[in-house]
Enzyme design. Sequence first.
Site, mmCIF file in Angstrom:
data_model
loop_
_atom_site.group_PDB
_atom_site.id
_atom_site.type_symbol
_atom_site.label_atom_id
_atom_site.label_comp_id
_atom_site.label_asym_id
_atom_site.label_seq_id
_atom_site.Cartn_x
_atom_site.Cartn_y
_atom_site.Cartn_z
ATOM 1 N N SER A 1 0.753 -1.240 -0.070
ATOM 2 C CA SER A 1 0.115 -0.049 0.052
ATOM 3 C C SER A 1 0.870 1.346 -0.016
ATOM 4 O O SER A 1 2.027 0.991 0.405
ATOM 5 C CB SER A 1 -0.940 -0.023 1.302
ATOM 6 O OG SER A 1 -1.554 1.392 1.392
ATOM 7 N N TYR B 1 -2.236 -1.026 10.681
ATOM 8 C CA TYR B 1 -2.065 -1.408 9.207
ATOM 9 C C TYR B 1 -1.098 -0.932 8.335
ATOM 10 O O TYR B 1 -0.237 -1.506 7.654
ATOM 11 C CB TYR B 1 -3.416 -0.805 8.840
ATOM 12 C CG TYR B 1 -3.699 -0.931 7.338
ATOM 13 C CD1 TYR B 1 -3.785 -2.358 6.727
ATOM 14 C CD2 TYR B 1 -3.408 0.203 6.341
ATOM 15 C CE1 TYR B 1 -4.069 -2.375 5.504
ATOM 16 C CE2 TYR B 1 -3.383 -0.120 4.843
ATOM 17 C CZ TYR B 1 -3.705 -1.348 4.566
ATOM 18 O OH TYR B 1 -3.976 -1.549 2.953
#
Length: 263
Positions: free
Chosen positions: A138, A151
């Site tokens: 990401s 995360y």
Amino acid sequence: MFSGKTALITGASSGIGEEMARQLAAMGCNLILVARRTERLDALAAQLAEVSVGVITLDLALRDAPQMLFDEVQRRGSQVDILINNAGFGYQKSTLEMSLEEQLGMVDVNDRALLALIRLFAEPMAGRGEGWILNVSSVSAWFPIPGMAAYAASKAFVQTLSRALHEELKPSGITVTTLSPGGTRTEFSAKARGQMDPSLEKAMMPVEPVARAGLEGLARGKAVVVPGGMYRAMTWITRCLPDSVVVRLAGSVMGRNNSWADV
Ligand SMILES: NC(=O)c1ccc[n+]([C@@H]2O[C@H](COP(=O)([O-])OP(=O)(O)OC[C@H]3O[C@@H](n4cnc5c(N)ncnc54)[C@H](OP(=O)(O)O)[C@@H]3O)[C@@H](O)[C@H]2O)c1
């Protein structure tokens, strides 16, 4: 390039993984689809009749899941030429709002299962002197995000691991590519935050070019792929600013009480 090969895709029941399955099938690549929602995988397999498609229902948060997956693939007599570690999720919650189980469960899927699957499937690839591994990270791997700390850290693990393995496994004939998407229109945001903020819509990329960029980057042997000019600029800018500024900025733009939490 991938015609006649077999790709195993984790998280193929929706979003980026589902779209990669469609694009690979269109190239003539056989598939093994993995996720928890069997009915979604079966429905997708039925639509991809032009290639051979296997379905394996599995919860990758389970400790033995990677070994079970590897054993099941062996039992079916399949050879995995392309491993796509795509399954993952995130929460837009502060550390104290999340239970320990939630945080460790996320690390189990995003990192533990990914590392274990690489270790298991890379060995036969190295034996054949050929293989491809695509790990989905990401843009949040580029900077710590207060309010989405675990995360972002889990995706930084994926990116650091993948970039090292890109060099380490090259002599074995294995290509390792990291796909680092920014905001992408999938089920991810709703799961992370419970609802989609309308102000986020404009920055979200459609899933097709994100999946395509990842597969093209893998075919070309790229180390890291960031789809979308805006997100590439974001990763570049964060490397130019002082770390303390970047962390505060990331927290205020992407952290707990805002609309950018899924990039
Ligand atoms: N969308 C974004 O904005 C964005 C941005 C950056 C990075 N990413 C990354 O892109 C990847 C794909 O996400 P997406 O955007 O396509 O979201 P998505 O539509 O929610 O897809 C996530 C996939 O992961 C699977 N999965 C989740 N937990 C699992 C588990 N315990 N065991 C097995 N499979 C599991 C889900 O399948 P089941 O629920 O059926 O198990 C689903 O197929 C993720 O790694 C995510 O972190 C997404």
